[in-house]
Design a protein around this motif. Structure first.
Motif, short mmCIF file in Angstrom:
data_model
loop_
_atom_site.label_atom_id
_atom_site.label_comp_id
_atom_site.label_asym_id
_atom_site.label_seq_id
_atom_site.Cartn_x
_atom_site.Cartn_y
_atom_site.Cartn_z
N THR A 114 -18.03 11.54 -76.46
CA THR A 114 -16.80 10.74 -76.45
C THR A 114 -16.96 9.46 -75.62
OG1 THR A 114 -15.93 11.95 -74.54
CG2 THR A 114 -15.35 12.77 -76.72
N THR A 124 -19.73 19.70 -76.90
CA THR A 124 -19.66 18.52 -77.76
C THR A 124 -19.00 18.84 -79.09
OG1 THR A 124 -20.96 16.76 -78.80
CG2 THR A 124 -21.96 18.95 -78.74
N ASN A 125 -18.33 17.83 -79.65
CA ASN A 125 -17.75 17.92 -80.99
C ASN A 125 -18.73 17.43 -82.05
OD1 ASN A 125 -15.43 18.70 -79.66
ND2 ASN A 125 -14.41 16.73 -79.89
N THR A 134 -14.27 24.37 -73.90
CA THR A 134 -13.94 24.11 -72.50
C THR A 134 -13.48 25.38 -71.81
OG1 THR A 134 -13.33 21.81 -72.98
CG2 THR A 134 -12.47 22.78 -70.94
N THR A 160 -12.84 20.13 -82.03
CA THR A 160 -11.94 20.24 -80.89
C THR A 160 -11.01 21.44 -81.03
OG1 THR A 160 -10.34 19.03 -79.53
CG2 THR A 160 -10.15 18.77 -81.90
N ASP A 181 -18.63 18.03 -70.16
CA ASP A 181 -17.63 18.23 -71.21
C ASP A 181 -17.47 16.94 -72.02
OD1 ASP A 181 -15.86 19.74 -72.65
OD2 ASP A 181 -14.21 19.56 -71.22
N ASP A 182 -17.04 17.10 -73.26
CA ASP A 182 -16.76 15.95 -74.14
C ASP A 182 -17.97 15.05 -74.34
OD1 ASP A 182 -14.14 16.74 -74.53
OD2 ASP A 182 -13.40 15.62 -72.80
N THR A 194 -16.76 15.21 -67.15
CA THR A 194 -16.75 14.73 -68.53
C THR A 194 -17.89 13.73 -68.70
OG1 THR A 194 -15.27 12.87 -68.05
CG2 THR A 194 -14.25 14.98 -68.67
#
Length: 324
Positions: A255, A284-285, A193, A188, A251-252, A214
């Motif tokens: 999560t 993505t993380n 983004t 992060t 996004d994300d 998201t």
């Protein structure tokens, strides 16, 4: 390249309302000055008569010189009426164009088109609608290529991010039907983004339909349609836009709650868009092994084999800013 049909319809409606408003206001001003100065109404009644006389003169092909003289006389008569009209309006304290429609865009007269081409006012309206419908909201005004700073990256991380930034610029500038999909991976606060938003802004401005969502909201949309809609699905705001837009940004990723339903939704979406040559950008993380464990080999294979992977490296930019 094409703007969405929904946004085109909305833009035409906005511009059409401007035209109606400008012409209604012009009519009101005309009625106003006719009441104050009836002579203006008499002058205006003469212009159509002169137009008819000019048409009749053009129809006389026997004597070209006489025709030209007659047309010149009528044009002079029209100019004299224009001068008289302007003087009367000036006496009322108004400019000569007071009773003409004052269009928002004088170039196209609020039609949206000039010489069968889209007017710049129409294009600007479509871009603004594209911003709104993308789901990115205020981010589009804050996160652009020109304010993405490399100062927060050091050493090899900076070299990596310089390369990613150049690739993202090129992707946005050359975006089209044959553009591939991108996978932004990294912890992060590393700019995933920001760069995906910068791509979205550029792509929207070039006339493409972009949807940002998201992963959690995307799955919620699919879930509501599957389990709660009872057949009453709003197609314009439902999952169909994820399949139909020119560029989808998720996004994300990772999560959201992962289960059999969410995995099936993602696979169907990725597979369908891939088969239809419609690009996706996924942020993505997660690392590769985590993606494989959470989303099965089928999705991991798609992401690893068909997406261009960009590994974001460095230290959390948000944390760096807080320390300053």
């Amino acid at each position: 390249m094409s703007f969405s049909t929904e946004n085109i319809a909305v833009a035409k409606g906005i511009i059409g309302e401007r035209k109606l408003k400008a012409e209604a206001e012009a009519t009101a001003r005309l009625i106003e000055v006719y009441k104050l100065c009836p002579e203006l109404k008499d002058i205006d009644a003469e212009f159509p008569k002169i137009g008819e006389k000019i048409m009749l003169a053009f129809a006389d092909l026997k004597d070209k010189e006489a025709t030209q003289r007659r047309i010149a006389e009528l044009q002079a008569e029209s100019e004299e009426l224009e001068r008289a009209r302007a003087e009367l309006l000036a006496a009322l304290g108004h400019p000569a164009n007071y009773t003409a429609p004052h269009y928002f865009c004088e170039k196209c007269k609020d039609t949206g088109y000039t010489e069968f081409k889209m007017c710049e006012c129409m294009r600007k309206e479509l871009i603004m609608l594209g911003y709104k419908s993308s789901g990115l909201g205020s981010l589009l005004g804050k996160q652009r290529f020109d304010n993405f700073s490399l100062d927060y990256y050091q050493g090899n991380d900076r070299l990596t991010m310089e390369h990613i930034l150049d690739c993202c610029r090129n992707y946005a500038e050359t975006f089209g039907k044959n553009s591939g999909s991108l996978l932004f991976m990294g912890k992060t606060g590393l700019g995933k983004t920001h760069l995906s938003t910068a791509i979205a802004a550029s792509v929207i401005e070039r006339g493409y339909d972009v949807v940002y969502e998201t992963a959690q909201n995307l799955i919620s949309t699919f879930s509501n349609e599957r389990f709660h809609s009872y057949g009453n699905v709003d197609k314009s705001g439902g999952s169909s836009r994820y399949f139909d837009c020119d560029l989808l940004i998720i996004d994300d990723f990772g999560t959201e709650e992962t289960n059999q339903f969410s995995v099936a939704c993602f696979y169907n979406l990725i597979n369908t868009r891939s088969n239809n040559a419609r690009p996706i950008i996924i942020n993505t993380n997660l690392v590769r092994e985590e993606i494989k464990n959470r989303y099965t080999d089928r999705i991991a294979s798609r992401l690893g084999g068909e997406f261009t992977v960009f590994p974001f490296t460095g230290s959390d930019i948000r944390a760096q800013k807080l320390r300053k």
